[in-house]
Design a protein around this motif. Sequence first.
Motif, PDB file in Angstrom:
ATOM      1  N   ALA A 145      -4.007  12.647  -2.549  1.00 41.87           N
ATOM      2  CA  ALA A 145      -3.491  12.471  -1.182  1.00 41.87           C
ATOM      3  C   ALA A 145      -4.561  12.677  -0.099  1.00 41.87           C
ATOM      4  N   PRO A 146      -5.413  13.708  -0.171  1.00 41.32           N
ATOM      5  CA  PRO A 146      -6.426  13.856   0.875  1.00 41.32           C
ATOM      6  C   PRO A 146      -7.388  12.657   0.962  1.00 41.32           C
ATOM      7  N   ASP A 147      -7.776  12.089  -0.182  1.00 44.45           N
ATOM      8  CA  ASP A 147      -8.656  10.925  -0.162  1.00 44.45           C
ATOM      9  C   ASP A 147      -7.943   9.696   0.412  1.00 44.45           C
ATOM     10  N   VAL A 148      -6.660   9.541   0.087  1.00 43.61           N
ATOM     11  CA  VAL A 148      -5.886   8.433   0.647  1.00 43.61           C
ATOM     12  C   VAL A 148      -5.767   8.615   2.163  1.00 43.61           C
ATOM     13  N   GLU A 149      -5.453   9.831   2.590  1.00 37.77           N
ATOM     14  CA  GLU A 149      -5.302  10.116   4.018  1.00 37.77           C
ATOM     15  C   GLU A 149      -6.593   9.838   4.790  1.00 37.77           C
ATOM     16  N   ALA A 150      -7.734  10.154   4.185  1.00 38.90           N
ATOM     17  CA  ALA A 150      -9.030   9.973   4.839  1.00 38.90           C
ATOM     18  C   ALA A 150      -9.562   8.541   4.719  1.00 38.90           C
TER      19      ALA A 150
ATOM     20  N   ARG B  91      -0.913  13.702  -6.897  1.00 37.95           N
ATOM     21  CA  ARG B  91      -0.799  14.462  -5.644  1.00 37.95           C
ATOM     22  C   ARG B  91      -2.171  14.880  -5.136  1.00 37.95           C
ATOM     23  N   ALA B  92      -3.080  15.211  -6.052  1.00 35.70           N
ATOM     24  CA  ALA B  92      -4.430  15.643  -5.658  1.00 35.70           C
ATOM     25  C   ALA B  92      -5.217  14.528  -4.973  1.00 35.70           C
TER      26      ALA B  92
ATOM     27  N   PRO C  24       0.842  -1.207   0.000  1.00 35.89           N
ATOM     28  CA  PRO C  24       0.000   0.000   0.000  1.00 35.89           C
ATOM     29  C   PRO C  24       0.875   1.254   0.000  1.00 35.89           C
ATOM     30  N   LEU C  25       0.308   2.326  -0.507  1.00 35.49           N
ATOM     31  CA  LEU C  25       0.995   3.608  -0.578  1.00 35.49           C
ATOM     32  C   LEU C  25       0.280   4.600   0.330  1.00 35.49           C
ATOM     33  N   SER C  26       1.034   5.387   1.071  1.00 36.32           N
ATOM     34  CA  SER C  26       0.441   6.365   1.995  1.00 36.32           C
ATOM     35  C   SER C  26       0.271   7.726   1.325  1.00 36.32           C
ATOM     36  N   ALA C  27      -0.552   8.542   1.945  1.00 33.75           N
ATOM     37  CA  ALA C  27      -0.748   9.916   1.471  1.00 33.75           C
ATOM     38  C   ALA C  27       0.562  10.694   1.568  1.00 33.75           C
TER      39      ALA C  27
ATOM     40  N   ALA D 247       1.691  16.979 -15.364  1.00 39.72           N
ATOM     41  CA  ALA D 247       0.240  17.004 -15.145  1.00 39.72           C
ATOM     42  C   ALA D 247      -0.222  15.714 -14.485  1.00 39.72           C
ATOM     43  N   ALA D 248       0.330  14.576 -14.917  1.00 40.14           N
ATOM     44  CA  ALA D 248      -0.021  13.293 -14.318  1.00 40.14           C
ATOM     45  C   ALA D 248       0.397  13.252 -12.853  1.00 40.14           C
ATOM     46  N   ALA D 249       1.579  13.762 -12.530  1.00 44.74           N
ATOM     47  CA  ALA D 249       2.034  13.803 -11.137  1.00 44.74           C
ATOM     48  C   ALA D 249       1.105  14.674 -10.298  1.00 44.74           C
ATOM     49  N   GLY D 250       0.649  15.788 -10.850  1.00 45.38           N
ATOM     50  CA  GLY D 250      -0.299  16.650 -10.146  1.00 45.38           C
ATOM     51  C   GLY D 250      -1.610  15.938  -9.871  1.00 45.38           C
TER      52      GLY D 250
END
Length: 183
Positions: free
Chosen positions: A53-58, A50-51, A6-9, A44-47
């Motif tokens: 991250a909040p959903d992964v964190e939550a 990154r966007a 798994p990958l973290s935020a 653009a793909a990296a952006g």
Amino acid sequence: MYTVRPLSARELREGAAERLGGLMADTVDGGASIGFLAPLDRAAAAGWWRALAPDVEAGRLLVWVAETPGEGRIAGTVQLRPAATDNGRHRADVAKLMVHRADRGQGLAGRLLAALESAAGELGLRTLVLDTETDSPAERMYAAAGWTRVGTVPDFATDPAGVPRATTVFYKALPDGAARDEG
């Protein structure tokens, strides 16, 4: 050998998004229909990553990666998005299964799906759903991995060149998972 994990935020914010952006650009530029047009700009793909991250964190999105040992290059990824509605606590959508063209034929797609399915079962999810381009290698892979074909939707999405293509919808019923905690 590859490591699937798994990958973290935090990892998305601290460099994994750039590596995933490269994987996504390779996947799209190679002709896979995953929601983007070619040529896909890596920044653009990296952006886009990154966007997330909040959903992964939550906990609204889970992301797995397959990495090469030593170098830590991301060779593949897959996402699981549990349903947000009260009546959907038993199901989730599977999305963005990608394997770099240089790493195909190594069983990575199957390993990523197995990790996702195992975690989904531990979360009490019983029904997984996904869609993929009809007549694509991905469609054949999902069928071989035990997913059940529901049907097709004509002209549902375009391929990376912008040509409308049919999409096949699949589901997989997981064995005896208990419903997620209602609280």
